[in-house]
Design a protein around this motif. Structure first.
Motif, PDB file in Angstrom:
ATOM      1  N   ASP A 128      -2.288  -6.629 -11.486  1.00 33.83           N
ATOM      2  CA  ASP A 128      -2.926  -5.653 -12.372  1.00 33.83           C
ATOM      3  C   ASP A 128      -3.362  -4.409 -11.600  1.00 33.83           C
ATOM      4  OD1 ASP A 128      -2.546  -7.292 -14.538  1.00 33.83           O
ATOM      5  OD2 ASP A 128      -4.583  -8.108 -14.530  1.00 33.83           O
ATOM      6  N   SER A 129      -3.879  -4.599 -10.369  1.00 35.07           N
ATOM      7  CA  SER A 129      -4.303  -3.463  -9.552  1.00 35.07           C
ATOM      8  C   SER A 129      -3.124  -2.565  -9.205  1.00 35.07           C
ATOM      9  CB  SER A 129      -4.976  -3.950  -8.269  1.00 35.07           C
ATOM     10  OG  SER A 129      -6.197  -4.597  -8.550  1.00 35.07           O
ATOM     11  N   SER A 130      -1.987  -3.182  -8.861  1.00 42.06           N
ATOM     12  CA  SER A 130      -0.789  -2.404  -8.540  1.00 42.06           C
ATOM     13  C   SER A 130      -0.332  -1.589  -9.742  1.00 42.06           C
ATOM     14  CB  SER A 130       0.334  -3.321  -8.064  1.00 42.06           C
ATOM     15  OG  SER A 130      -0.017  -3.986  -6.861  1.00 42.06           O
ATOM     16  N   GLN A 131      -0.360  -2.205 -10.914  1.00 41.56           N
ATOM     17  CA  GLN A 131       0.050  -1.499 -12.124  1.00 41.56           C
ATOM     18  C   GLN A 131      -0.926  -0.359 -12.444  1.00 41.56           C
ATOM     19  OE1 GLN A 131       0.669  -4.190 -15.392  1.00 41.56           O
ATOM     20  NE2 GLN A 131       2.200  -5.412 -14.301  1.00 41.56           N
ATOM     21  N   TYR A 132      -2.219  -0.598 -12.187  1.00 40.76           N
ATOM     22  CA  TYR A 132      -3.220   0.435 -12.453  1.00 40.76           C
ATOM     23  C   TYR A 132      -3.009   1.636 -11.537  1.00 40.76           C
ATOM     24  CZ  TYR A 132      -7.786   2.619 -13.147  1.00 40.76           C
ATOM     25  OH  TYR A 132      -8.791   3.499 -13.432  1.00 40.76           O
ATOM     26  N   VAL A 133      -2.714   1.391 -10.252  1.00 45.33           N
ATOM     27  CA  VAL A 133      -2.454   2.485  -9.319  1.00 45.33           C
ATOM     28  C   VAL A 133      -1.222   3.275  -9.755  1.00 45.33           C
ATOM     29  CG1 VAL A 133      -1.720   3.030  -6.963  1.00 45.33           C
ATOM     30  CG2 VAL A 133      -3.598   1.423  -7.343  1.00 45.33           C
TER      31      VAL A 133
ATOM     32  N   PHE B  24      -0.881  11.694   0.902  1.00 46.85           N
ATOM     33  CA  PHE B  24      -1.901  10.664   1.060  1.00 46.85           C
ATOM     34  C   PHE B  24      -1.305   9.328   0.658  1.00 46.85           C
ATOM     35  CE2 PHE B  24      -2.417  12.048  -3.307  1.00 46.85           C
ATOM     36  CZ  PHE B  24      -2.675  10.893  -4.012  1.00 46.85           C
ATOM     37  N   TRP B  25      -1.971   8.245   1.073  1.00 46.58           N
ATOM     38  CA  TRP B  25      -1.484   6.880   0.837  1.00 46.58           C
ATOM     39  C   TRP B  25      -2.458   6.119  -0.045  1.00 46.58           C
ATOM     40  CZ3 TRP B  25       3.107   4.867   2.749  1.00 46.58           C
ATOM     41  CH2 TRP B  25       3.762   5.623   3.724  1.00 46.58           C
ATOM     42  N   LEU B  26      -1.917   5.216  -0.854  1.00 42.68           N
ATOM     43  CA  LEU B  26      -2.725   4.231  -1.574  1.00 42.68           C
ATOM     44  C   LEU B  26      -2.147   2.853  -1.278  1.00 42.68           C
ATOM     45  CD1 LEU B  26      -2.327   6.806  -3.838  1.00 42.68           C
ATOM     46  CD2 LEU B  26      -4.135   5.450  -4.881  1.00 42.68           C
ATOM     47  N   GLY B  27      -3.021   1.885  -1.146  1.00 44.42           N
ATOM     48  CA  GLY B  27      -2.576   0.527  -0.898  1.00 44.42           C
ATOM     49  C   GLY B  27      -3.345  -0.457  -1.755  1.00 44.42           C
ATOM     50  N   VAL B  28      -2.724  -1.586  -2.068  1.00 38.58           N
ATOM     51  CA  VAL B  28      -3.365  -2.653  -2.847  1.00 38.58           C
ATOM     52  C   VAL B  28      -3.251  -3.938  -2.050  1.00 38.58           C
ATOM     53  CG1 VAL B  28      -3.430  -3.924  -5.015  1.00 38.58           C
ATOM     54  CG2 VAL B  28      -2.714  -1.517  -5.000  1.00 38.58           C
ATOM     55  N   SER B  29      -4.379  -4.629  -1.886  1.00 37.62           N
ATOM     56  CA  SER B  29      -4.377  -5.880  -1.122  1.00 37.62           C
ATOM     57  C   SER B  29      -4.989  -7.000  -1.954  1.00 37.62           C
ATOM     58  CB  SER B  29      -5.164  -5.722   0.182  1.00 37.62           C
ATOM     59  OG  SER B  29      -6.515  -5.414  -0.079  1.00 37.62           O
ATOM     60  N   ASP B  30      -4.510  -8.212  -1.723  1.00 36.68           N
ATOM     61  CA  ASP B  30      -5.036  -9.414  -2.370  1.00 36.68           C
ATOM     62  C   ASP B  30      -6.145  -9.954  -1.478  1.00 36.68           C
ATOM     63  OD1 ASP B  30      -5.561 -11.769  -3.600  1.00 36.68           O
ATOM     64  OD2 ASP B  30      -3.508 -12.529  -3.568  1.00 36.68           O
TER      65      ASP B  30
END
Length: 325
Positions: free
Chosen positions: A65-70, A108-114
């Motif tokens: 869900d976080s990845s989809q939100y980003v 710039f970068w965005l990342g998503v981590s579990d």
């Protein structure tokens, strides 16, 4: 200080006439070269700024869900398609999904981590890694960060880089502390020095900003990587010693006196090394600590006030107000 003088110190192509009130807002010059975001100008003509920020947002969402939100936020605020999903193994290898967005000449970068153990998929973290001096004024980035603030359970600064720019030639400045982790490398045709472990808190670099940015006037930068909760006192405690060399070479080569001092002889020897395109630093780092200290004391005029407390406090406080509130 007049704006004309400040622009000259910063190595910019064009001078802006008038008083400080006539300068472009937020320390940005009219040519777009060497931009600053929330800079702090020191009395000696040097400039302190925050040159990189990594923000962390803890969210009550699954990794998916976080990845989809980003992706939704990037599509909304960067509709021109100037972003891409790219795998990037960073921040200790925790990042499972990452994105890169281009903003003018910057990015710039965005990342998503579990962030949860196996089987618990309802918590994750979103990271934003950017350079305020290059992209901090972009409305899309500011709007994206605002939306992340609203969605996050908590937000914090994971780390940041503090920069101090001196209007001096690179070959007149060097790091003075002796550490096993010291290294020097060639970058953009000039010598860069580093102390500490790259990417770790306390890692410091000294390099030729004029050569890197192709400026017309001399500019030397000192950068330090800091933990997100460091104060100005923490930065001052770990700041490298920065030494400004005396211009004794000219006196030595032009001397007509019968007796030549040790200082003049040393200057002549260093000039000879320079004529061979051998960096002076290569000689100094080979000396024993006491000999190196004595040699530097002969050559140096002063210790530069790197990361002074008041300007650093102002810069760090401005960063926290800007990106955490």
């Amino acid at each position: 200080m007049l704006v004309t003088e400040t622009i000259e110190y910063l190595g910019l192509h064009e001078a802006i006439e008038g008083t400080p009130e006539a300068a472009p807002s937020n320390g940005r010059d009219s040519t777009g070269l060497l931009p600053y975001f929330d800079p702090v100008y020191c009395s000696d003509g040097s400039v302190v700024s925050v040159d990189n920020v990594v923000l962390r947002y803890d969210v009550d969402m699954s990794f998916g869900d976080s990845s989809q939100y980003v992706e939704h936020l990037l599509t909304k605020f960067f509709a021109d398609g100037s972003w891409a999903k790219i795998y990037r193994n960073n921040w200790g290898g925790k990042i499972k999904s990452s994105f890169k967005a281009r903003v003018g000449k910057g990015s710039f970068w965005l990342g998503v981590s579990d962030e949860m153990p196996s089987g618990e998929l309802w918590k994750s973290a979103i990271w934003v890694d950017f350079n305020p001096n290059k992209v901090g004024e972009h409305a899309g980035l500011q709007a994206l960060i605002g939306m992340l603030h609203d969605a996050a359970k908590s937000v914090g600064i994971q780390r940041f880089d503090i920069a101090h720019d001196f209007p001096m030639e690179r070959d007149r400045v060097m790091m003075g502390k002796d550490r096993k982790s010291y290294e020097w490398v060639r970058c953009c045709g000039a010598v860069s020095e580093a102390l500490g472990s790259r990417g770790k808190p306390g890692f410091s670099r000294l390099y030729d900003k004029q050569a890197k940015e192709k400026l017309l006037s001399p500019l030397t930068r000192v950068e330090m990587t800091c933990k997100g909760d460091w104060t100005s006192s923490d930065i001052r405690e770990r700041a490298p010693e920065i030494i400004a060399f005396s211009k004794v070479r000219e006196k030595a080569l032009g001397s007509t006196r019968r007796h030549i001092t040790y200082k003049e002889a040393l200057a002549a020897a260093l000039s000879w090394l320079e004529s061979l395109e051998e960096p002076v630093q290569t000689l100094l780092v080979r000396l024993e600590p006491e000999a190196r200290k004595a040699t530097i004391s002969l050559m140096s005029d002063e210790r530069l006030p790197c990361f002074p407390e008041e300007p650093v406090t102002t810069a760090v406080d401005a960063m926290k107000r800007r990106w955490l509130e």
